[in-house]
Design an enzyme around this catalytic site. Structure first.
Site, mmCIF file in Angstrom:
data_model
loop_
_atom_site.group_PDB
_atom_site.id
_atom_site.type_symbol
_atom_site.label_atom_id
_atom_site.label_comp_id
_atom_site.label_asym_id
_atom_site.label_seq_id
_atom_site.Cartn_x
_atom_site.Cartn_y
_atom_site.Cartn_z
ATOM 1 N N GLU A 55 22.374 16.957 17.957
ATOM 2 C CA GLU A 55 23.311 18.075 18.756
ATOM 3 C C GLU A 55 23.099 17.978 20.126
ATOM 4 O O GLU A 55 24.203 18.117 20.844
ATOM 5 C CB GLU A 55 22.647 19.430 18.381
ATOM 6 C CG GLU A 55 22.897 19.604 16.736
ATOM 7 C CD GLU A 55 21.457 19.425 16.133
ATOM 8 O OE1 GLU A 55 20.778 18.307 16.321
ATOM 9 O OE2 GLU A 55 20.935 20.205 15.447
ATOM 10 N N CYS A 83 18.045 23.289 14.768
ATOM 11 C CA CYS A 83 16.789 24.072 15.399
ATOM 12 C C CYS A 83 17.196 25.154 16.416
ATOM 13 O O CYS A 83 18.214 25.271 16.872
ATOM 14 C CB CYS A 83 15.572 23.089 15.810
ATOM 15 S SG CYS A 83 16.085 22.304 17.581
#
Length: 158
Positions: A55, A83
């Site tokens: 990401e 996360c």
């Protein structure tokens, strides 16, 4: 407007990451016009950088391409629940929608753990859609860690 999923491209990035020995997570960022502007797989080992999650790598590339730290109206497709670090970065970039495949009860930061977007201090809350190609995303992760346990005798994570 018809919904189009870009999860297959994220899955390709996850498979490529696994081939490089990285935890198989792939991400795709799509601009408001439906154009793919960044694709990435995990690169934490290759870059010796614990922040080089798929990401984050995709965010950096998309922001550079846009010439802005904000990606308002962009969509992220990622094979694993982001996360807490990635969720915070996605909020800071103002990504509009997040589509993820596999849930991550151990390290997730969206539906599990820190639940970054539900926190009262969250300054941006993107729309979140989970379970997109979830079974396939989970299978890639299961196979990767199964092979690692077989090679090393234990799960080394990563």
């Amino acid at each position: 407007m018809t919904f189009k999923s870009y999860m297959n491209q994220a899955l390709e990035q996850a498979r490529a990451a696994a081939e490089r020995g990285e935890v198989p997570v792939g991400a795709v960022l799509v601009d408001p016009n439906g154009q793919v502007v960044a694709v990435a797989g995990n690169q934490t080992r290759a870059q010796c950088d614990p922040t080089a999650h798929a990401e984050i790598v995709a965010l950096r590339a998309a922001c550079a391409a846009a010439g802005s730290e904000r990606l308002v109206g962009y969509d992220l497709y990622v094979t694993l629940e982001p996360c807490a670090m990635c969720a915070a970065a996605l909020a800071a970039a103002r990504v509009g929608r997040i589509y993820y495949g596999a849930s991550d009860p151990k390290s997730g930061g969206v539906a599990h753990g820190a639940r970054v977007f539900s926190h009262p201090q969250a300054h941006h809350k993107p729309e979140v859609y989970d379970g997109i190609s979830g079974a396939e995303c989970e299978q890639i992760l299961r196979e990767f860690f199964s092979r690692r346990r077989g090679e090393n005798g234990s799960d080394t994570g990563g």
